[in-house]
Design an enzyme around this catalytic site. Sequence first.
Site, mmCIF file in Angstrom:
data_model
loop_
_atom_site.group_PDB
_atom_site.id
_atom_site.type_symbol
_atom_site.label_atom_id
_atom_site.label_comp_id
_atom_site.label_asym_id
_atom_site.label_seq_id
_atom_site.Cartn_x
_atom_site.Cartn_y
_atom_site.Cartn_z
ATOM 1 N N TYR A 11 35.453 54.560 27.099
ATOM 2 C CA TYR A 11 35.658 53.660 25.955
ATOM 3 C C TYR A 11 35.191 54.290 24.645
ATOM 4 O O TYR A 11 35.792 54.079 23.606
ATOM 5 C CB TYR A 11 34.947 52.324 26.184
ATOM 6 C CG TYR A 11 35.766 51.356 27.029
ATOM 7 C CD1 TYR A 11 37.073 51.041 26.682
ATOM 8 C CD2 TYR A 11 35.219 50.743 28.156
ATOM 9 C CE1 TYR A 11 37.829 50.155 27.442
ATOM 10 C CE2 TYR A 11 35.964 49.851 28.923
ATOM 11 C CZ TYR A 11 37.272 49.562 28.553
ATOM 12 O OH TYR A 11 38.016 48.693 29.297
ATOM 13 N N ILE A 27 41.959 42.574 31.622
ATOM 14 C CA ILE A 27 40.498 42.454 31.515
ATOM 15 C C ILE A 27 40.198 41.001 31.138
ATOM 16 O O ILE A 27 40.861 40.455 30.245
ATOM 17 C CB ILE A 27 39.969 43.406 30.409
ATOM 18 C CG1 ILE A 27 40.274 44.863 30.770
ATOM 19 C CG2 ILE A 27 38.472 43.205 30.185
ATOM 20 C CD1 ILE A 27 40.022 45.844 29.615
ATOM 21 N N GLU A 82 40.430 43.615 44.455
ATOM 22 C CA GLU A 82 40.481 43.430 43.000
ATOM 23 C C GLU A 82 41.156 44.662 42.403
ATOM 24 O O GLU A 82 40.655 45.768 42.503
ATOM 25 C CB GLU A 82 39.052 43.301 42.462
ATOM 26 C CG GLU A 82 38.986 43.046 40.989
ATOM 27 C CD GLU A 82 37.558 42.796 40.493
ATOM 28 O OE1 GLU A 82 37.395 42.323 39.385
ATOM 29 O OE2 GLU A 82 36.603 43.089 41.252
ATOM 30 N N THR A 108 37.456 38.501 39.204
ATOM 31 C CA THR A 108 36.239 38.477 40.021
ATOM 32 C C THR A 108 35.967 37.065 40.546
ATOM 33 O O THR A 108 35.642 36.891 41.724
ATOM 34 C CB THR A 108 35.031 38.987 39.198
ATOM 35 O OG1 THR A 108 35.409 40.224 38.588
ATOM 36 C CG2 THR A 108 33.822 39.215 40.069
HETATM 37 O O1 8LK Z 1 37.757 46.502 35.209
HETATM 38 C C1 8LK Z 1 36.512 46.922 34.780
HETATM 39 C C2 8LK Z 1 36.608 47.767 33.532
HETATM 40 O O2 8LK Z 1 37.221 49.020 33.836
HETATM 41 C C3 8LK Z 1 37.440 47.131 32.442
HETATM 42 O O3 8LK Z 1 36.803 47.352 31.201
HETATM 43 C C4 8LK Z 1 38.746 47.879 32.475
HETATM 44 C C5 8LK Z 1 38.342 49.235 33.004
HETATM 45 N N1 8LK Z 1 39.389 49.885 33.812
HETATM 46 C C6 8LK Z 1 40.057 50.982 33.276
HETATM 47 O O4 8LK Z 1 39.827 51.354 32.127
HETATM 48 N N2 8LK Z 1 40.993 51.651 34.036
HETATM 49 C C7 8LK Z 1 41.273 51.195 35.261
HETATM 50 C C8 8LK Z 1 40.627 50.058 35.803
HETATM 51 C C9 8LK Z 1 39.666 49.408 35.046
HETATM 52 C C10 8LK Z 1 41.183 49.844 37.066
HETATM 53 C C11 8LK Z 1 42.112 50.826 37.243
HETATM 54 C C12 8LK Z 1 42.966 51.041 38.440
HETATM 55 N N3 8LK Z 1 42.161 51.635 36.156
#
Ligand code: 8LK
Length: 217
Positions: free
Chosen positions: A59, A19, A93, A24
Amino acid sequence: MSPRKLGNRPYTVCIEGNIGSGKTTFLSHFKKCENTIVIEEPVELWRDVSGTNLLELMYKDPSRYACTFQSYVQLTMLQLHTRETSHPYKVMERSIYSVRCFIENMKRMNVLQNVEAYLLEKWYDWALENTKVQADLIVYLRTTPEVVYQRMRTRARKEEDCVSLDYLKLMHQIHDEWLYDRTLFSVPSPVITLDADKNLEGMLEEFRVCADKIFNR
Ligand code: 8LK
C-alpha cells in the site's frame, strides 16, 4: 445435511467481494455449520513475511511492491486451495481466482510494469492448469463503494489508511465486470450474488438462504 464431497475433494465455496464487503463476518456464520471447514484470507502471513509487513509495503509503495506482494498472495492462496481436508465442505475467503482482480486493478492503476503483469499471469495460468484447484460455487458479496469505504474507515486496519474511495470504486467495477456482467475473465463456477450493503441482521438472513442452497436443505 447431505455431504457433497466430490470424490477426494470437498465442495468448495469462495466468498468474493470488495474490501469491507463483510466477507469475514459472512464467513464466520459458516463456522457453526457441520462438516464444513472455513478458511480465512491469510492476512497475517502477508503481514509477516520473514519479519516484513508486505501488505503495508504494497500500500505504501505499490510501484515497488505490488508484484512482489501479489506473487506471495498467489502462493498462499494456492497452498490453501490444495491443503488436504477431510471435511466435505470448504468455504474460503476469496480465492486464487481473485488474484486476477487485483492484478487487473494494478494494471489499470499503472503500478505494474507490463513484464510484471505478464509474469504474474503466467504463474496464475500455470497454477490453474497444473493443480487440481476448483471452485463449485462463488458467493459474490456485492456492495456500493461508498458503503464499503465507510466500513473500511470504521474497521481501521492500519495498512488500509491510504485506500481511497477511487480505489474501492475501481475494485468494485472489476468485481462487477468479472462476476456480475461476466465480461472480464472466465467465471469458474456458478455465482450467487448477494446485496451486501445490508446491515448485520439483513446479511444473516442472506446467509440463511445461501446456506440452504449450499447444503441442499
Ligand atoms: O483483504 C485484506 C487486504 O489485502 C485488503 O486490504 C486487500 C488486500 N489484498 C490485496 O491487495 N490483494 C489481494 C488480496 C487482498 C487477495 C488477493 C487474492 N489479492
